[in-house]
Design an enzyme around this catalytic site. Structure first.
Site, PDB file in Angstrom:
ATOM      1  CB  SER A 136      -0.942  -0.062   1.208  1.00 57.74           C
ATOM      2  OG  SER A 136      -2.099   0.659   0.930  1.00 57.74           O
ATOM      3  CG  HIS A 138      -5.729  -2.462   0.393  1.00 58.62           C
ATOM      4  ND1 HIS A 138      -4.943  -2.124  -0.682  1.00 58.62           N
ATOM      5  CD2 HIS A 138      -5.240  -1.751   1.438  1.00 58.62           C
ATOM      6  CE1 HIS A 138      -4.042  -1.237  -0.309  1.00 58.62           C
ATOM      7  NE2 HIS A 138      -4.190  -1.005   0.980  1.00 58.62           N
TER       8      HIS A 138
HETATM    9  C1  GCU Z   1      -5.449   4.750   1.733  1.00 57.74           C
HETATM   10  C2  GCU Z   1      -4.879   5.515   0.551  1.00 57.74           C
HETATM   11  C3  GCU Z   1      -4.049   4.630  -0.370  1.00 57.74           C
HETATM   12  C4  GCU Z   1      -3.014   3.868   0.431  1.00 57.74           C
HETATM   13  C5  GCU Z   1      -3.675   3.158   1.595  1.00 57.74           C
HETATM   14  C6  GCU Z   1      -2.694   2.480   2.564  1.00 57.74           C
HETATM   15  O1  GCU Z   1      -6.412   3.849   1.296  1.00 57.74           O
HETATM   16  O2  GCU Z   1      -5.945   6.109  -0.134  1.00 57.74           O
HETATM   17  O3  GCU Z   1      -3.386   5.391  -1.368  1.00 57.74           O
HETATM   18  O4  GCU Z   1      -2.308   2.979  -0.405  1.00 57.74           O
HETATM   19  O5  GCU Z   1      -4.411   4.072   2.387  1.00 57.74           O
HETATM   20  O6  GCU Z   1      -1.532   2.796   2.589  1.00 57.74           O
HETATM   21  O7  GCU Z   1      -3.152   1.651   3.334  1.00 57.74           O
END
Ligand code: GCU
Length: 416
Positions: free
Chosen positions: A255, A396
């Site tokens: 992420s 995710h």
């Molecule tokens: C949020 C953000 C993302 C990121 C994520 C994370 O969802 O919008 O861009 O990748 O956090 O790091 O968990």
């Protein structure tokens, strides 16, 4: 298990911050492929002045530095320099950790130079069954080293954050979270495959706090560049350990840390393989598709991740002088692996695949086949040539399924 208020708070605080919620309420992401606007990607093999790049030599001497400079100036800010002085010391170690299977080392790093007086702890597990130096994955963690495994010897992390209700700065420490994030760190699996694991709590390197970190206009480094700096300082230390094979250091991140791993790998040639797990917008996914999270939305919600100049592109992403395929191509000729998840539409899985596909021409300059497939593969049908991609079923996250693909991929490259 006893739950302390802080323990629960630490997890909640990370999952939904109020700033995030209010920005998300206003923002309506596009999840309809038919509504993806027509776009033209910048050609990685054409210089800003129009000159075509036809050899790896010109790529390395001219186009690559130009792109690194552009990403630094317009998006991340440069990765802070290091004076070269790095003090580190072993705080704790056990050569018979995890029932004798691993050598655990906890190291304090005190880098000098632009990094200021930061201090952070590296947690390292090295497999005992392997003779000789081993390859290593660096994968920073979100909630403290002690959350990656229930091993009671891991030091408990303490860090500054904000109370989501009052917005007040608080110090978080949470024994209860010990081992809570083991799903993202299947350490026994990694060790059995003959790999070491190095992890650091990312907020020990630099705070993830939009209120505390004010990014001025211009190109001053945002948080991602600071975290990338952390990957390099860990590499400094690992490169000095006789049990670690310094030619086989993998940068992996999930992420926001996937965005970090890509940028860190672009700046640090010691990363032998770079892996982006669900990195999405600002990482592996093509900004011009404007599917899921967009440049405008990420700048609103996480202004401190990027430099001030990046804010210019929120309303007109087509003005960006690059796109994610070029960030990926900065790994060349080293392999880059991109992973997505079916339910992670916010990160635009298709855009992540297309970025990898469009990095192919740079690999071809070296006579390397990036990936062969031109269509995004079906879920859980991983593909690899010199580079790799998979689409995991589910949310995710970074799970054992992903790790096993990365281990297979690293084996394929390192054991050639
Ligand atoms: C949020 C953000 C993302 C990121 C994520 C994370 O969802 O919008 O861009 O990748 O956090 O790091 O968990």
């Amino acid at each position: 298990m006893r739950r302390t208020i802080l323990g629960v708070f630490a997890v909640v605080c990370f999952a939904v911050s109020p700033a995030l919620l209010s920005a998300q309420e206003k923002f309506v992401p596009n999840y309809d492929e038919a509504k993806v606007p027509a776009y033209t990607l910048p050609d990685p093999l054409v210089m800003q002045d129009g000159t075509k790049v036809t050899t790896s030599d010109v790529w390395e001497k001219s186009r690559r530095p130009e792109l690194v400079e552009l990403f630094a100036r317009e998006m991340f800010g440069p990765v802070p320099a290091n004076s070269g002085k790095l003090t580190w010391s072993v705080l704790e170690e056990d050569e018979k950790a995890l029932e004798g299977t691993a050598h655990r080392i906890q190291i304090e790093l005190k880098p000098d130079g632009d990094g200021g007086d930061r201090r952070f702890e590296l947690l390292l597990y090295i497999p005992n069954q392997v003779k000789g130096p081993v390859p290593v994955f660096i994968n920073f963690n979100f909630l403290g080293n002690h959350t990656v495994h229930p091993d009671p010897a891991i030091h408990v992390a303490t860090w500054r954050s904000r109370d989501p209700k009052t917005g007040e700065a608080v110090v978080l420490t949470s024994e209860i979270a010990r081992g809570d994030r083991i799903r993202r760190f299947p350490i026994e699996v990694i060790l059995k495959r003959g790999y070491a694991l190095a992890t650091v709590h990312y907020q020990a390197v630099y705070p993830d706090d939009a209120k505390a970190v004010k990014i001025p206009e211009g190109s001053e480094a945002g948080a991602i560049s600071h975290w990338a700096w952390g990957y390099s300082r860990v590499t400094d230390v690992l490169s000095q350990l006789p049990k670690i094979d310094r030619e086989k250091i993998v940068f992996l991140g999930h992420s926001r840390l996937g965005k970090t791993a890509l940028w860190a790998g672009a700046n640090d040639p010691r990363a032998a393989i770079v892996i982006s797990n669900d990195s999405g917008c600002g990482g592996a996914s093509l900004a011009r598709r404007q599917y899921g999270e967009t440049v405008g939305r990420i700048n609103d919600a996480f202004p401190h991740w990027f430099c001030g100049n990046y804010k210019k592109y929120g309303n007109d992403v087509n003005q960006l002088p690059f796109d994610a395929h070029e960030l990926l191509s900065l790994t060349a000729p080293r392999p880059v692996y991109v992973a997505s998840a079916t339910e992670d539409q916010w990160a635009d899985p298709k855009g992540e695949f297309l970025a990898l596909l469009n990095a192919n021409p740079v690999y071809q300059l070296y006579g390397l086949e990036g990936i062969r497939e031109t269509e995004q593969p079906a879920p859980e049908k991983p593909i690899s040539a010199h580079n790799g991609y998979h689409l995991r079923v589910g949310k995710h996250d970074l799970l054992e399924y992903d790790w096993v693909r990365y281990l297979d991929f690293a084996d394929g490259y390192f054991k050639k």
